[in-house]
Write a protein that holds these residues in place. Structure first.
Motif, PDB file in Angstrom:
ATOM      1  N   SER A   1      27.707 -10.473  12.064  1.00  0.00           N
ATOM      2  CA  SER A   1      27.487 -11.604  13.000  1.00  0.00           C
ATOM      3  C   SER A   1      26.376 -12.622  12.696  1.00  0.00           C
ATOM      4  O   SER A   1      26.503 -13.841  12.808  1.00  0.00           O
ATOM      5  N   LEU A   2      25.199 -11.851  12.770  1.00  0.00           N
ATOM      6  CA  LEU A   2      23.979 -12.549  12.317  1.00  0.00           C
ATOM      7  C   LEU A   2      24.035 -13.308  11.168  1.00  0.00           C
ATOM      8  O   LEU A   2      23.643 -14.592  11.064  1.00  0.00           O
ATOM      9  N   SER A   3      24.655 -12.768  10.083  1.00  0.00           N
ATOM     10  CA  SER A   3      24.763 -13.529   8.934  1.00  0.00           C
ATOM     11  C   SER A   3      25.559 -14.615   9.004  1.00  0.00           C
ATOM     12  O   SER A   3      25.401 -15.903   8.329  1.00  0.00           O
ATOM     13  N   GLU A   4      26.629 -14.545   9.785  1.00  0.00           N
ATOM     14  CA  GLU A   4      27.575 -15.621   9.772  1.00  0.00           C
ATOM     15  C   GLU A   4      27.096 -16.759  10.692  1.00  0.00           C
ATOM     16  O   GLU A   4      27.215 -17.977  10.588  1.00  0.00           O
ATOM     17  N   ARG A   5      26.429 -16.433  11.721  1.00  0.00           N
ATOM     18  CA  ARG A   5      25.759 -17.360  12.832  1.00  0.00           C
ATOM     19  C   ARG A   5      24.689 -18.291  12.104  1.00  0.00           C
ATOM     20  O   ARG A   5      24.233 -19.279  12.537  1.00  0.00           O
ATOM     21  N   PHE A   6      23.735 -17.521  11.050  1.00  0.00           N
ATOM     22  CA  PHE A   6      22.467 -18.200  10.635  1.00  0.00           C
ATOM     23  C   PHE A   6      22.816 -18.313   9.065  1.00  0.00           C
ATOM     24  O   PHE A   6      21.905 -17.707   8.321  1.00  0.00           O
ATOM     25  N   PRO A   7      23.694 -18.988   8.453  1.00  0.00           N
ATOM     26  CA  PRO A   7      23.868 -18.876   7.141  1.00  0.00           C
ATOM     27  C   PRO A   7      22.992 -19.736   6.401  1.00  0.00           C
ATOM     28  O   PRO A   7      22.404 -19.474   5.236  1.00  0.00           O
ATOM     29  N   ALA A   8      22.027 -20.722   6.781  1.00  0.00           N
ATOM     30  CA  ALA A   8      21.068 -21.462   6.255  1.00  0.00           C
ATOM     31  C   ALA A   8      19.568 -20.721   6.481  1.00  0.00           C
ATOM     32  O   ALA A   8      18.757 -21.230   5.835  1.00  0.00           O
ATOM     33  N   SER A   9      19.551 -19.621   6.955  1.00  0.00           N
ATOM     34  CA  SER A   9      18.375 -18.897   7.058  1.00  0.00           C
ATOM     35  C   SER A   9      18.355 -17.625   6.436  1.00  0.00           C
ATOM     36  O   SER A   9      19.365 -16.976   6.098  1.00  0.00           O
ATOM     37  N   ARG A  10      17.291 -17.095   5.956  1.00  0.00           N
ATOM     38  CA  ARG A  10      17.150 -15.868   5.271  1.00  0.00           C
ATOM     39  C   ARG A  10      16.764 -14.958   6.500  1.00  0.00           C
ATOM     40  O   ARG A  10      15.843 -15.222   7.385  1.00  0.00           O
ATOM     41  N   ILE A  11      17.382 -13.581   6.563  1.00  0.00           N
ATOM     42  CA  ILE A  11      17.291 -12.805   7.613  1.00  0.00           C
ATOM     43  C   ILE A  11      16.809 -11.561   7.081  1.00  0.00           C
ATOM     44  O   ILE A  11      17.143 -10.891   6.116  1.00  0.00           O
ATOM     45  N   LEU A  12      15.700 -11.091   7.675  1.00  0.00           N
ATOM     46  CA  LEU A  12      14.787  -9.791   7.381  1.00  0.00           C
ATOM     47  C   LEU A  12      15.231  -8.959   8.603  1.00  0.00           C
ATOM     48  O   LEU A  12      14.969  -9.214   9.702  1.00  0.00           O
ATOM     49  N   ILE A  13      15.544  -7.595   7.998  1.00  0.00           N
ATOM     50  CA  ILE A  13      15.864  -6.942   9.062  1.00  0.00           C
ATOM     51  C   ILE A  13      15.570  -5.450   8.723  1.00  0.00           C
ATOM     52  O   ILE A  13      15.391  -5.057   7.664  1.00  0.00           O
ATOM     53  N   SER A  14      15.106  -4.450   9.850  1.00  0.00           N
ATOM     54  CA  SER A  14      14.632  -2.998   9.742  1.00  0.00           C
ATOM     55  C   SER A  14      15.127  -2.519  10.945  1.00  0.00           C
ATOM     56  O   SER A  14      15.766  -2.868  11.831  1.00  0.00           O
ATOM     57  N   GLY A  15      14.607  -1.170  11.024  1.00  0.00           N
ATOM     58  CA  GLY A  15      14.891  -0.378  12.117  1.00  0.00           C
ATOM     59  C   GLY A  15      15.718   0.948  11.800  1.00  0.00           C
ATOM     60  O   GLY A  15      16.559   0.996  10.763  1.00  0.00           O
ATOM     61  N   TYR A  16      15.614   1.874  12.682  1.00  0.00           N
ATOM     62  CA  TYR A  16      16.284   3.326  12.305  1.00  0.00           C
ATOM     63  C   TYR A  16      17.796   2.966  12.215  1.00  0.00           C
ATOM     64  O   TYR A  16      18.382   3.850  11.235  1.00  0.00           O
ATOM     65  N   GLN A  17      18.392   2.257  12.850  1.00  0.00           N
ATOM     66  CA  GLN A  17      19.902   2.209  12.943  1.00  0.00           C
ATOM     67  C   GLN A  17      20.277   1.715  11.690  1.00  0.00           C
ATOM     68  O   GLN A  17      21.477   1.719  11.286  1.00  0.00           O
ATOM     69  N   VAL A  18      19.373   0.834  10.968  1.00  0.00           N
ATOM     70  CA  VAL A  18      19.855  -0.026   9.667  1.00  0.00           C
ATOM     71  C   VAL A  18      19.401   1.034   8.519  1.00  0.00           C
ATOM     72  O   VAL A  18      20.370   1.119   7.759  1.00  0.00           O
ATOM     73  N   LEU A  19      18.316   1.623   8.757  1.00  0.00           N
ATOM     74  CA  LEU A  19      17.987   2.296   7.679  1.00  0.00           C
ATOM     75  C   LEU A  19      18.586   3.912   7.422  1.00  0.00           C
ATOM     76  O   LEU A  19      18.759   4.468   6.607  1.00  0.00           O
ATOM     77  N   SER A  20      19.124   4.399   8.605  1.00  0.00           N
ATOM     78  CA  SER A  20      19.852   5.561   8.457  1.00  0.00           C
ATOM     79  C   SER A  20      21.321   5.606   8.313  1.00  0.00           C
ATOM     80  O   SER A  20      22.126   6.578   8.280  1.00  0.00           O
ATOM     81  N   GLN A  21      21.819   4.339   7.975  1.00  0.00           N
ATOM     82  CA  GLN A  21      23.143   4.311   7.726  1.00  0.00           C
ATOM     83  C   GLN A  21      23.328   3.464   6.397  1.00  0.00           C
ATOM     84  O   GLN A  21      22.568   2.810   5.834  1.00  0.00           O
ATOM     85  N   ASP A  22      24.626   3.861   5.685  1.00  0.00           N
ATOM     86  CA  ASP A  22      25.301   3.290   4.330  1.00  0.00           C
ATOM     87  C   ASP A  22      25.804   1.897   4.898  1.00  0.00           C
ATOM     88  O   ASP A  22      26.977   1.680   5.027  1.00  0.00           O
ATOM     89  N   LEU A  23      24.950   0.900   5.120  1.00  0.00           N
ATOM     90  CA  LEU A  23      25.827  -0.464   5.459  1.00  0.00           C
ATOM     91  C   LEU A  23      26.054  -1.437   4.353  1.00  0.00           C
ATOM     92  O   LEU A  23      25.220  -1.243   3.278  1.00  0.00           O
ATOM     93  N   LYS A  24      26.814  -2.363   4.388  1.00  0.00           N
ATOM     94  CA  LYS A  24      26.963  -3.343   3.485  1.00  0.00           C
ATOM     95  C   LYS A  24      26.098  -4.579   3.935  1.00  0.00           C
ATOM     96  O   LYS A  24      26.531  -5.268   5.011  1.00  0.00           O
ATOM     97  N   ILE A  25      25.265  -4.919   3.294  1.00  0.00           N
ATOM     98  CA  ILE A  25      24.211  -5.970   3.646  1.00  0.00           C
ATOM     99  C   ILE A  25      24.697  -7.366   3.094  1.00  0.00           C
ATOM    100  O   ILE A  25      24.788  -7.545   1.909  1.00  0.00           O
ATOM    101  N   PRO A  26      24.847  -8.009   4.043  1.00  0.00           N
ATOM    102  CA  PRO A  26      25.082  -9.561   3.591  1.00  0.00           C
ATOM    103  C   PRO A  26      24.412 -10.237   2.897  1.00  0.00           C
ATOM    104  O   PRO A  26      23.082  -9.849   2.776  1.00  0.00           O
ATOM    105  N   SER A  27      24.705 -11.288   2.065  1.00  0.00           N
ATOM    106  CA  SER A  27      24.108 -11.836   0.736  1.00  0.00           C
ATOM    107  C   SER A  27      22.629 -12.557   1.313  1.00  0.00           C
ATOM    108  O   SER A  27      21.735 -12.591   0.826  1.00  0.00           O
ATOM    109  N   ASN A  28      22.544 -12.978   2.703  1.00  0.00           N
ATOM    110  CA  ASN A  28      21.461 -13.796   3.205  1.00  0.00           C
ATOM    111  C   ASN A  28      20.556 -12.883   3.915  1.00  0.00           C
ATOM    112  O   ASN A  28      19.700 -13.475   4.673  1.00  0.00           O
ATOM    113  N   MET A  29      20.663 -11.502   3.730  1.00  0.00           N
ATOM    114  CA  MET A  29      19.935 -10.684   4.635  1.00  0.00           C
ATOM    115  C   MET A  29      19.396  -9.679   3.553  1.00  0.00           C
ATOM    116  O   MET A  29      19.729  -9.411   2.618  1.00  0.00           O
TER     117      MET A  29
END
Length: 295
Positions: free
Chosen positions: A247-275
């Protein structure tokens, strides 16, 4: 009253459960209580004792000598040691002891001493952030009480706000929008990111904790940030994180998104291209050095 299993003591002190049992049997170091079903458990005083014992043992004190000392003697020796020790591990251990004992004066002294010795940024990166990383995992798994986590978070939060206020924006740099997802209240990493960005000459729009999506959308629409930065520690829940990233990636396609945190780092996620995922706060600092047009 808070109760702990022997596994909890192991995770908080770093001493293996087997070693703790040996110390109990050989030196009567701990006297666990037992439930009606004969399961051993420990109380706050046991945890405080073993944290102090672990610190002394890590610094070369023999367990046979420690076992002959009174609780007051052990505590006095720990205070003397942490006042002199310059190792990051000992300082982090001392912060954990202060947290368990809810000792505000001691906690403040450890932080202030290290800030004077090596500066605010290095104290955060080498001591406070690793400390929060450790207790964050323990909090997620229920090994420390939320009250203990709130106690230390508010003390560090005060330090961060003062440090951020000391950074004056003079123009130039990139524009960053910082926020935590709705329901997310763990603000320390976001505040320190704010400090790092400002100290490197960037413009920061800080929305803080528990930010509704519509507020992020509205501010982004007005200011058009180059970057969004957020941390997902406990909210959204693990099963909803992938949907949130998409959702973040789709809402802000023109921005580069930096993300961290336990819920992100502890899972095998598919990270969008602008993130981009930040594994550690040091990664944010390193990333800033790659940016151009910094005031």
């Amino acid at each position: 009253m808070r109760y702990y299993s022997i596994k909890d003591l192991e995770q908080l002190s770093g001493i293996k459960s087997h070693t703790l049992r040996v110390w109990e049997q050989r030196y009567n170091l701990l006297a666990p209580k037992r439930t009606e079903t004969n399961i051993r458990y420990y109380e706050n005083e046991d945890l405080k004792l073993i944290l102090n014992v672990a610190l002394l043992n890590d610094n070369g004190y023999k367990i046979s000598k420690i076992a002959r000392m009174s609780s007051d003697e052990i505590k006095k020796e720990v205070l003397t040691l942490t006042d002199k020790s310059l190792t990051y591990g000992d300082q982090i251990h001392a912060l954990i002891i202060s947290m368990v004992e809810l000792d505000e004066e001691r906690f403040e002294k450890i932080i202030s001493t290290n800030i004077l010795r090596m500066g605010f940024e290095m104290t955060m990166l080498q001591i406070i952030c690793p400390f929060f990383s450790k207790i964050g995992i323990l909090w997620q798994t229920g090994n420390i009480h939320p009250g203990q986590e709130h106690f230390v978070s508010n003390l560090v939060r005060q330090k961060l706000i003062v440090a951020i206020d000391g950074q004056i924006y003079s123009g130039g740099g990139k524009k960053f929008l910082l926020f935590l997802p709705q329901g997310e209240l763990h603000e320390i990493s976001l505040l320190f990111s704010c400090y790092l960005l400002k100290s490197h000459g960037h413009k920061v729009l800080y929305l803080g904790q528990d930010t509704p999506d519509e507020d992020v959308n509205a501010v982004s629409e007005i200011h058009r940030p180059d970057y969004l930065l957020t941390v997902v520690t406990s909210s959204p829940a693990a099963e909803h994180v992938q949907r949130y990233l998409n959702s973040l990636s789709e809402r802000f396609p023109a921005s580069r998104i930096l993300i961290s945190g336990y819920q992100v780092l502890s899972q095998d996620l598919k990270i969008p291209s602008n993130m981009k995922v930040m594994q550690r706060l040091e990664d944010i600092k390193d990333y800033l050095t790659t940016l151009t047009n910094v005031a």
